[in-house]
Design a protein around this motif. Sequence first.
Motif, short mmCIF file in Angstrom:
data_model
loop_
_atom_site.label_atom_id
_atom_site.label_comp_id
_atom_site.label_asym_id
_atom_site.label_seq_id
_atom_site.Cartn_x
_atom_site.Cartn_y
_atom_site.Cartn_z
N LYS A 1 -3.16 -6.78 -1.25
CA LYS A 1 -1.75 -7.14 -1.27
C LYS A 1 -1.60 -8.64 -1.44
N VAL A 2 -0.83 -9.05 -2.45
CA VAL A 2 -0.59 -10.47 -2.71
C VAL A 2 0.56 -10.97 -1.84
N ASN A 3 1.68 -10.25 -1.90
CA ASN A 3 2.86 -10.55 -1.08
C ASN A 3 3.73 -9.29 -1.03
N ASP A 4 4.95 -9.44 -0.54
CA ASP A 4 5.82 -8.27 -0.39
C ASP A 4 6.23 -7.64 -1.72
N SER A 5 6.09 -8.39 -2.82
CA SER A 5 6.53 -7.86 -4.11
C SER A 5 5.39 -7.56 -5.08
N LEU A 6 4.16 -7.79 -4.66
CA LEU A 6 3.04 -7.59 -5.58
C LEU A 6 1.78 -7.14 -4.84
N PHE A 7 1.19 -6.05 -5.31
CA PHE A 7 -0.09 -5.60 -4.75
C PHE A 7 -0.93 -4.94 -5.84
N ILE A 8 -2.19 -4.66 -5.51
CA ILE A 8 -3.15 -4.14 -6.49
C ILE A 8 -3.68 -2.79 -6.03
N ALA A 9 -3.80 -1.86 -6.95
CA ALA A 9 -4.42 -0.55 -6.68
C ALA A 9 -5.63 -0.39 -7.57
N GLY A 10 -6.72 0.10 -6.98
CA GLY A 10 -7.96 0.32 -7.74
C GLY A 10 -8.35 1.78 -7.72
N LYS A 11 -9.37 2.11 -8.49
CA LYS A 11 -9.83 3.50 -8.58
C LYS A 11 -10.33 4.01 -7.23
N ARG A 12 -9.99 5.24 -6.92
CA ARG A 12 -10.56 5.90 -5.75
C ARG A 12 -11.99 6.32 -6.06
N LYS A 13 -12.86 6.23 -5.06
CA LYS A 13 -14.22 6.72 -5.25
C LYS A 13 -14.23 8.23 -5.39
N THR A 14 -13.36 8.86 -4.63
CA THR A 14 -13.23 10.33 -4.69
C THR A 14 -11.78 10.68 -4.99
N THR A 15 -11.58 11.48 -6.01
CA THR A 15 -10.22 11.87 -6.40
C THR A 15 -9.57 12.74 -5.32
N THR A 16 -8.33 12.41 -5.00
CA THR A 16 -7.56 13.22 -4.05
C THR A 16 -6.70 14.22 -4.84
N ASP A 17 -6.95 15.48 -4.64
CA ASP A 17 -6.19 16.49 -5.37
C ASP A 17 -4.92 16.85 -4.61
N ILE A 18 -3.86 17.11 -5.34
CA ILE A 18 -2.59 17.50 -4.73
C ILE A 18 -2.18 18.85 -5.31
N LYS A 19 -1.99 19.82 -4.45
CA LYS A 19 -1.61 21.16 -4.87
C LYS A 19 -0.15 21.43 -4.51
N PHE A 20 0.51 22.21 -5.35
CA PHE A 20 1.92 22.54 -5.13
C PHE A 20 2.08 24.03 -4.90
N LYS A 21 2.77 24.37 -3.82
CA LYS A 21 3.04 25.76 -3.49
C LYS A 21 4.54 26.00 -3.54
#
Length: 421
Positions: free
Chosen positions: A275-295
């Motif tokens: 996180k740089v500040n309240d208006s800017l942050f960085i996201a990087g690749k996850r080592k393990t993918t999180t799957d999201i299922k919809f029911k």
Amino acid sequence: MIAKKFNHLLIYCSSILITFTIVYLSFNVDLKGYVQNSLEIISGYKKAMQIYEDVDYMKYYIAALFAALLFCLQLYRLKRELFSYQQLAKLLLIMLAFYYCFSYSFTRGAAALFFKCSIVSVVVFLSIYLTKDNVAKNRFYTLTIFILSFGFFNYFYNDFFTVTNWHPSQYTQPIPARLLDKAKTYDVYPYQTSLVYFNDLLYHPRPIIQSYSAYTPALDRINADFFAQKQVDNILFHTSVKNLPWGNTIDERYFMYEEPLAKIEILKNYAVTGKVNDSLFIAGKRKTTTDIKFKLLTEHTYSLGEPIDLSSLDSTKLYFFTTDFNYSSKAKLASLLYKFPYISVELTTTDHKTIKFNTVSDLLVSHSVLNKYCSNFMDYFSLIDNKKFSQLKTIQTIRFIPNQRGYSTMFAFKIFEATRI
């Protein structure tokens, strides 16, 4: 004679088409995909990129129609000169420019743009048809040109003044070196690409580089595939310093309802790394993918404007929704000269706060977050953070409000429970 001219025209058109095809094939371009995506961009622009006007918009349209009437009156008065092929060619060019500007201003849904867009063609028109034998008419036309030109420059001066009053620091702010890996690639959300330039980063953007430009499900799917394959190493997320209730996007559209497919893939494949500040942050690749299922939980039919009660949903769980709004034949016909109707969304949270914003209704056929309100991208990542999820505001009711007639009154509304695997 006519057949000969037709053959020449056919040869010219065929030559252009063949040359175009050879050039694209030579550069190893997917010509079929290029054509398909181009048509997709064109088809969605009119519905998605219109300007949402306030209740006073009618006076602008009346002014625009009055200007068009004056223009047509001038054409009628000069009908005698149309027998000259040279004059006719000039007139057709001016009419084409005028219609294009007229159509653009109405496609964007803002008659206030009509003056800006059409003024050039009007000035050129009057300049060409200045009469040589009538001093009074020349004075009138010259005065008209002067007034219109002054208004034209005044409008664009105000636009320039508005631009220069932006906050340049939010687009050029330096990112600490400890948070960056300049050997890796970066994309920017939603559109502040200048951050990459001013921080000397390797830019590897998603195919549709601005979030608000992925305004159809097909375009959204292209960006979603990009993130599903983890084609970029890091993403810079920038939030407006104004902290608007609909987030950092354009035309008062809620950022969570834009690129819904791409946003799901980002949640699955990327996580906040700095996180740089309240208006800017960085996201990087996850080592393990999180799957999201919809029911699928429920499917009901509602009418436009009817509040949909969500109080029965479990506030400790995450829910998504899909819906499909259909245009009437009348709306499709009217859109040829005017614009498509649009839908506003009204959310009411459990603390009785109301958030109202505009949306691109075609995108809501994809899964969008239903029961939690996110005011910025950091909130968005909190959706799958067990500690921060409970801090998000819970939505109690949702309502879809059309700005005008043009939609089928009833629509299907599906609710899905999301589970993280």
